[in-house]
Write an enzyme that holds these catalytic residues in place. Sequence first.
Site, PDB file in Angstrom:
ATOM      1  N   TYR A  55       0.817  -1.482  -0.104  1.00 30.71           N
ATOM      2  CA  TYR A  55      -0.103   0.045  -0.060  1.00 30.71           C
ATOM      3  C   TYR A  55       0.906   1.132  -0.084  1.00 30.71           C
ATOM      4  O   TYR A  55       1.554   1.824   0.932  1.00 30.71           O
ATOM      5  CB  TYR A  55      -0.978   0.052   1.287  1.00 30.71           C
ATOM      6  CG  TYR A  55      -1.812  -0.902   1.187  1.00 30.71           C
ATOM      7  CD1 TYR A  55      -2.227  -1.726   0.035  1.00 30.71           C
ATOM      8  CD2 TYR A  55      -2.993  -1.246   2.342  1.00 30.71           C
ATOM      9  CE1 TYR A  55      -3.548  -2.637   0.163  1.00 30.71           C
ATOM     10  CE2 TYR A  55      -3.761  -2.052   2.423  1.00 30.71           C
ATOM     11  CZ  TYR A  55      -4.110  -2.908   1.251  1.00 30.71           C
ATOM     12  OH  TYR A  55      -5.034  -3.833   1.151  1.00 30.71           O
ATOM     13  N   PRO A 207     -16.865  -4.802   2.563  1.00 30.67           N
ATOM     14  CA  PRO A 207     -18.215  -5.153   3.162  1.00 30.67           C
ATOM     15  C   PRO A 207     -19.213  -4.067   2.546  1.00 30.67           C
ATOM     16  O   PRO A 207     -20.420  -4.393   2.096  1.00 30.67           O
ATOM     17  CB  PRO A 207     -18.380  -4.973   4.556  1.00 30.67           C
ATOM     18  CG  PRO A 207     -17.132  -4.354   4.673  1.00 30.67           C
ATOM     19  CD  PRO A 207     -16.153  -4.424   3.795  1.00 30.67           C
ATOM     20  N   LEU A 208     -18.890  -2.587   2.058  1.00 29.84           N
ATOM     21  CA  LEU A 208     -19.742  -1.787   1.283  1.00 29.84           C
ATOM     22  C   LEU A 208     -19.405  -1.785   0.151  1.00 29.84           C
ATOM     23  O   LEU A 208     -19.796  -0.786  -0.706  1.00 29.84           O
ATOM     24  CB  LEU A 208     -19.400  -0.479   2.053  1.00 29.84           C
ATOM     25  CG  LEU A 208     -19.603  -0.380   3.624  1.00 29.84           C
ATOM     26  CD1 LEU A 208     -19.144   1.086   4.080  1.00 29.84           C
ATOM     27  CD2 LEU A 208     -21.136  -0.831   3.848  1.00 29.84           C
ATOM     28  N   ARG A 210     -16.539  -1.277  -1.973  1.00 29.60           N
ATOM     29  CA  ARG A 210     -15.850   0.084  -1.944  1.00 29.60           C
ATOM     30  C   ARG A 210     -16.588   1.278  -1.912  1.00 29.60           C
ATOM     31  O   ARG A 210     -16.430   2.042  -2.501  1.00 29.60           O
ATOM     32  CB  ARG A 210     -15.193  -0.130  -3.274  1.00 29.60           C
ATOM     33  CG  ARG A 210     -14.177  -1.278  -3.173  1.00 29.60           C
ATOM     34  CD  ARG A 210     -13.667  -1.705  -4.763  1.00 29.60           C
ATOM     35  NE  ARG A 210     -12.720  -2.690  -4.639  1.00 29.60           N
ATOM     36  CZ  ARG A 210     -12.900  -4.019  -4.457  1.00 29.60           C
ATOM     37  NH1 ARG A 210     -14.133  -4.271  -4.402  1.00 29.60           N
ATOM     38  NH2 ARG A 210     -12.070  -4.771  -4.306  1.00 29.60           N
ATOM     39  N   GLY A 211     -17.588   1.309  -0.983  1.00 26.32           N
ATOM     40  CA  GLY A 211     -18.189   2.429  -0.506  1.00 26.32           C
ATOM     41  C   GLY A 211     -19.623   2.630  -1.352  1.00 26.32           C
ATOM     42  O   GLY A 211     -20.625   3.454  -0.908  1.00 26.32           O
ATOM     43  N   PHE A 212     -19.796   1.875  -2.493  1.00 22.61           N
ATOM     44  CA  PHE A 212     -21.197   1.879  -3.024  1.00 22.61           C
ATOM     45  C   PHE A 212     -22.411   1.754  -2.283  1.00 22.61           C
ATOM     46  O   PHE A 212     -23.373   2.631  -2.592  1.00 22.61           O
ATOM     47  CB  PHE A 212     -21.155   1.036  -4.365  1.00 22.61           C
ATOM     48  CG  PHE A 212     -22.196   1.577  -5.342  1.00 22.61           C
ATOM     49  CD1 PHE A 212     -21.472   2.156  -6.695  1.00 22.61           C
ATOM     50  CD2 PHE A 212     -23.196   1.248  -5.313  1.00 22.61           C
ATOM     51  CE1 PHE A 212     -22.453   2.795  -7.532  1.00 22.61           C
ATOM     52  CE2 PHE A 212     -24.296   1.608  -6.429  1.00 22.61           C
ATOM     53  CZ  PHE A 212     -23.746   2.370  -7.497  1.00 22.61           C
ATOM     54  N   SER A 214     -22.887   2.380   0.636  1.00 20.54           N
ATOM     55  CA  SER A 214     -23.260   3.208   1.477  1.00 20.54           C
ATOM     56  C   SER A 214     -24.284   4.255   0.965  1.00 20.54           C
ATOM     57  O   SER A 214     -24.976   5.102   1.570  1.00 20.54           O
ATOM     58  CB  SER A 214     -22.020   4.340   1.911  1.00 20.54           C
ATOM     59  OG  SER A 214     -21.817   5.101   0.717  1.00 20.54           O
TER      60      SER A 214
END
Length: 329
Positions: A55, A207-208, A210-212, A214
């Site tokens: 990273y 778990p989201l 990559r934010g979508f 939300s």
Amino acid sequence: MKRILGKNGPLVSPVGLGCMGMSGAYGKSDDTTSIETIEKALELGHNFLDTADYYLAGHNEGLIGQAIKGKREKAFLSVKTGQLVAAGTNGAMGPGSVTGRPEFIQNAVFYSLRRLQTDYIDLYTPARVDPNLPIEETVGALADLVQKGVIRYIGLSEASAESIRKAATVHPITALQIEYSLWSRDIEKEVLPTIRELGIGLVAYAPLSRGFLSGEFKTPEDLKDSRVNMPRYQGENFYKNLELVEKIKSLAEKKGCTASQLAIAWVLAQGDDIITIPGTKRIKYLKENIATEEVNLTKDDLHSIEAIMPAGIVSGTRYPERFLNALNR
């Protein structure tokens, strides 16, 4: 309340902290804010910190090293390795860019220890399965590091059921890290039953999605990072998937929680052998994610969620075609 990671593994927080976004993976980040977020996670008793040596060329590990200084005992460090990143790609994976060679792993771990400012790593995981090397050789190298006290537990990531079984013949595997969410449920067919049979815990990343999940994104133009290259977030797929997310948002509102919390709670509700590592670089969202543990999904809630998002309903793959061959090896 903490969960046991694997049959005979350690106690870790059900909601951990994925730290990748703190090193530029999803837009700009601020080191000071990121370090404060890690410190707050530990203060709140959420000990599972997930990172990787690739990273931003070790930058992420450096942040964690600063954040855990003087409080190492409060942190459970999960580190991935073995992904060779080309200069300038900011963590993007390329075909053939994975190695599980013993000499690489046994060298890389010491650079990680230096950046993390510690003398051991709790969970050490090859980021992908090397297609050019028997998995037994990779795990053998990791087992040697366990014997030396350099790492405490061995993990796998994005591995097939066959590879998991082979790996487990060499040394006990504590956890499998793999994408698992309302949108990514392929593991339910074969991989999840396999790790449960073998007593291996599941670390669910993204778990989201990559934010979508939300519900914060309304058009493809809202995404200005690596997600623009992923089929799920492109063109017609974006809008088809957005319709599903809007339904999840409505369900969450009735439940008195956010769409993000509902999505994370669904993952945790799939079994006590599962933990999840939503990523964030801000304390605000860290607290929101942690509060998910107070969201209790009833059988009726789970049925309602399943009716909206049954397995396989999402439009588009989670990675571009050229990257898919690195999964389920």
